[in-house]
Structure formats: structure tokens, C-alpha cells
Scaffold this active site. Structure first.
Site, PDB file in Angstrom:
ATOM      1  N   HIS A 242      56.406  54.787  56.811  1.00 21.88           N
ATOM      2  CA  HIS A 242      56.848  56.110  57.466  1.00 21.88           C
ATOM      3  C   HIS A 242      57.754  56.509  56.515  1.00 21.88           C
ATOM      4  CE1 HIS A 242      57.366  58.473  61.292  1.00 21.88           C
ATOM      5  NE2 HIS A 242      58.093  59.048  60.228  1.00 21.88           N
TER       6      HIS A 242
ATOM      7  N   HIS B 104      58.451  60.313  54.532  1.00 27.84           N
ATOM      8  CA  HIS B 104      57.876  61.864  54.334  1.00 27.84           C
ATOM      9  C   HIS B 104      58.039  62.278  52.969  1.00 27.84           C
ATOM     10  CE1 HIS B 104      57.436  62.966  58.782  1.00 27.84           C
ATOM     11  NE2 HIS B 104      58.095  61.965  58.814  1.00 27.84           N
TER      12      HIS B 104
ATOM     13  N   ASP C 128      58.470  65.358  51.568  1.00 29.95           N
ATOM     14  CA  ASP C 128      59.554  66.562  51.684  1.00 29.95           C
ATOM     15  C   ASP C 128      60.784  65.922  52.129  1.00 29.95           C
ATOM     16  OD1 ASP C 128      58.163  66.021  54.032  1.00 29.95           O
ATOM     17  OD2 ASP C 128      58.052  68.058  54.500  1.00 29.95           O
TER      18      ASP C 128
ATOM     19  N   GLY D 145      56.974  66.684  64.049  1.00 30.26           N
ATOM     20  CA  GLY D 145      57.620  67.939  64.526  1.00 30.26           C
ATOM     21  C   GLY D 145      58.258  67.799  65.979  1.00 30.26           C
TER      22      GLY D 145
ATOM     23  N   HIS E 215      53.698  60.568  65.628  1.00 25.99           N
ATOM     24  CA  HIS E 215      55.169  60.483  65.833  1.00 25.99           C
ATOM     25  C   HIS E 215      55.433  60.717  67.436  1.00 25.99           C
ATOM     26  CE1 HIS E 215      55.743  61.757  61.536  1.00 25.99           C
ATOM     27  NE2 HIS E 215      57.056  61.586  62.011  1.00 25.99           N
TER      28      HIS E 215
ATOM     29  N   GLU F 260      60.373  59.142  69.738  1.00 25.49           N
ATOM     30  CA  GLU F 260      61.722  59.198  68.934  1.00 25.49           C
ATOM     31  C   GLU F 260      62.752  60.094  69.762  1.00 25.49           C
ATOM     32  OE1 GLU F 260      62.948  61.058  64.641  1.00 25.49           O
ATOM     33  OE2 GLU F 260      61.159  61.480  65.463  1.00 25.49           O
TER      34      GLU F 260
ATOM     35  N   ASP G  32      61.782  56.785  56.456  1.00 28.54           N
ATOM     36  CA  ASP G  32      61.576  58.077  57.403  1.00 28.54           C
ATOM     37  C   ASP G  32      61.905  59.291  56.037  1.00 28.54           C
ATOM     38  OD1 ASP G  32      60.775  59.970  59.096  1.00 28.54           O
ATOM     39  OD2 ASP G  32      62.599  59.930  60.117  1.00 28.54           O
TER      40      ASP G  32
END
Length: 362
Positions: free
Chosen positions: A16, A18, A20, A184, A211, A214, A303
Site C-alpha cells: 500500500h 501511493h 503521488d 478517496g 480502501h 480508515e 501509504d
């Protein structure tokens, strides 16, 4: 006790992360200058112009206790990755940074739909990222290292392009894409809104994670698993809400928690990020501790390395300090992650037996 240097020298698996959320601050500065994007103001009221200060800004902005505020930091990293050259550069640097931290297998996710502002097509976005990954892997190999990297294509849960992105993931699954994800803000955007995409992926025998659990609770996890059929849970922190621990320390699992543990659903836990977004009060109070004790299939992840100012080695070291974990525990987390990867079984087994287990022998 294991030191941070000890941990950096161990092979690790990252599920996991990202793309970006992992740019180098210096790269953000370079790309912003190239495309004319205005970066946030620093303490002097002027746009930040040095990498160290920019890195601090990202960490401070993300360290708010709010997932919504945390997600706002991505406006800058997404804005500067709208061209083939920018995407290829950040993808290559991502691989190099992970390999330098001892990661031997990684699934890196991003949302192709967020990189179309300069006229790229979805396929061109995926191709640019794959070119960067291939270049990074080749550079690591030439230097005598080893890393395997796969893409996870993410659809934004508040948008309506999940079917299109799911089809994109299937089209590229033999060319570097391992699976699909939605991400998101969870509140108001349940995974069942994208049920058609998940049913399509199941018919295509494709892998996907969601996701869930969370910023929102058990209903999000329940929908992700029982309605959508997720292979893994992105974060899944709130599964702890279905566990009751009495005064003697005995834990009682609710129906959903028992299902997650019994069926070995992998939990992609991200300790630093979860503290930043308010999903956990601190590393020492992170539900990962209880879930590990109860032998859920826990994996440890970064993350967003830029926003968290972290690496996978630092995530492990924070857990060593908080819970006293030793080499056997870190091997357990790592094997859990490799078992849960969206990679063919024989390739997973080879990495476990030939790379991971030998390095964790005392």
C-alpha cells in the site's frame, strides 16, 4: 533490539504505497518550475523554494488528524505529474527509493484519471508509469539489487469512472498492472457505488483491494468484503471496533472480525498515515498491536512516503519501539505481505523462500 539500520538491510514487501504520495520534494520543485504550478507559501509568505522546507510543509499539512485535510496535499503532487516525462520520472525515482530502503516487492497505486489535464489518455498515463518502473528496476538490477514492482490502478470513489479504470486494469494486467483499487474520502462514498466495476473484475478473474475502514467504520469494511468481494482491505483499521477486550485481556470477536480473521483477509495497515489522519491516536495505540496479537493477517505499509516523511523501514522501526517486535515479528509481517501480493503463486513462493526467509534467519 533491532536498529533502523538493521531493518533497512532486511528484504521488505510493500502493498500500500501511493505514487503521488511518494514524490521527492526536490522533484516536486523541479516539476512545478517546469509546468508553472504555484507551490504553497512558506513562513516568509512566498512560495516555498527549497526541498527541505517543502518536505516539512507536506508533513505538517498532512499531520492534521483529518483525512480530508490530508488528501488536500495531493493537489500539488498531482498538478505536477500531468505529462509523460513527469510520470516516468516519478515512477523511476519511486522504484529507486524503495530499493534503497530494502523493498524487494512493491505494488504502487495511483489514479490514472487524475493525470489527464494536459491531454494524456488513460492508456498513455499507464504506459508512462510503466516506462518509469521498468527503468527503475533495470537501474536497480544493474547495480546488483533486486526489486519487483507492479501497478495498482485506482478509481476515485467520489467520481464515476470506476468501470473504465477497471477495464484499463484488465487491459494492462499482463503488462505490469497487478490489480485495481478505489480510494478517496469514505464518508458518503460507499464501495457499493462501484459494484458494477467489482463484478466485472470478478468475472475477469482480476484482483482488487478497496480502501475501507480508515475514516469510516464497520459498514465500509462489510460492504467492501460481502458486497464487493475485495481480496484485501486498504487500512481496515476500524475492524477493531468489532472486537471487545474484557478486563482479563480476553478478546471476543464479532461476526465480521471473526470472518476477516478466519478467511485471512489481508489488512494493509499504514501506522504513520493512520495517526496523521486520526484513524489511530498514536503508534503505541494503533489497533495493529491488538490485531497482530490476535493473528489477523496484518501487513505494514507506508501509504504516502512524502506526506508521512517515512519509509517502510521507519514504519517497522516505529513498531519495534512501540511494541517490542523482534526479527521473527518482522519476518511474519513480511511473509504476510508477500503471501497477499497480487502476484502469481510461484513468483510469490520464490521470493519468500529464496529472498525473504534466508535474510531473516538469526
Amino acid at each position: 533490539m533491532l536498529t533502523l539500520d538493521d531493518i533497512r538491510g532486511l528484504p521488505k514487501v510493500l502493498l500500500h504505497d501511493h505514487l503521488d504520495g511518494g514524490l521527492r520534494p526536490g522533484t516536486v520543485l523541479d516539476l512545478a518550475a517546469e509546468c508553472g504550478h504555484q507551490l504553497p507559501d512558506g513562513p516568509d509568505g512566498k512560495p516555498i523554494g527549497d526541498a527541505s522546507t517543502l518536505g516539512e510543509w507536506f508533513r505538517d499539512a498532512a499531520d492534521s488528524g483529518s483525512l480530508v485535510r490530508y488528501l488536500e496535499t495531493f493537489a500539488h503532487t498531482v498538478a505536477v505529474t500531468q505529462t509523460t516525462g513527469a510520470l516516468t520520472r516519478v515512477a523511476r525515482e519511486c522504484v529507486e527509493d524503495l530499493a534503497a530502503d530494502g523493498v524487494v516487492y512493491a505494488e504502487v497505486r495511483y489514479a490514472p484519471e487524475q493525470h489527464l489535464e494536459q491531454g494524456l489518455t488513460l492508456h498513455e498515463v499507464v504506459a508512462a508509469v510503466q516506462e518509469g518502473f521498468d527503468a527503475g528496476v533495470a537501474a536497480v538490477s544493474a547495480a546488483g539489487g533486486l526489486i519487483v514492482v507492479r501497478q495498482l490502478l485506482t478509481a476515485m470513489r467520489h467520481q464515476a469512472r470506476s468501470q473504465e479504470i477497471a477495464e484499463l486494469a484488465v487491459a494492462w494486467r499482463d503488462r505490469g498492472v497487478a490489480g485495481f483499487d478505489i480510494a478517496g474520502a469514505e464518508a458518503g462514498n460507499p464501495p457499493t457505488r462501484h459494484l458494477d466495476a467489482f463484478e466485472y473484475l470478478q468475472r475477469e478473474n482480476a484482483h482488487f483491494t478497496i480502501h475501507a475502514g480508515e475514516a469510516f467504520g464497520l459498514p465500509s469494511i462489510w460492504e467492501a468484503l460481502q458486497w464487493c468481494g475485495a481480496d484485501r482491505l486498504g487500512h481496515g483499521v476500524r475492524i477493531v471496533d468489532d472486537i471487545t477486550v474484557d478486563e482479563s485481556g480476553e478478546a471476543r470477536l464479532g461476526r465480521l472480525a471473526a470472518y476477516v480473521r478466519d478467511t485471512r483477509v489481508p489488512l494493509e495497515m499504514c501506522p504513520t498515515s493512520n495517526v496523521q489522519t486520526g484513524a489511530a491516536a498514536s503508534i503505541a495505540e494503533h489497533p495493529l498491536g491488538e490485531l497482530t496479537k490476535l493473528r489477523f493477517r496484518v501487513t505494514v505499509n507506508t501509504d504516502n512516503r512524502l506526506m508521512g516523511g517515512t519509509t517502510l523501514s521507519e514504519e517497522f522501526f516505529a513498531l519495534v519501539l512501540a511494541f517490542g517486535y523482534d526479527l521473527d515479528d518482522l519476518r511474519w509481517f513480511t511473509v504476510n505481505a508477500m503471501k497477499s501480493a497480487f502476484l502469481p503463486f510461484d513468483e510469490r513462493l520464490a521470493l519468500i523462500n529464496d529472498v525473504i526467509k534466508p535474510a531473516y534467519r538469526r
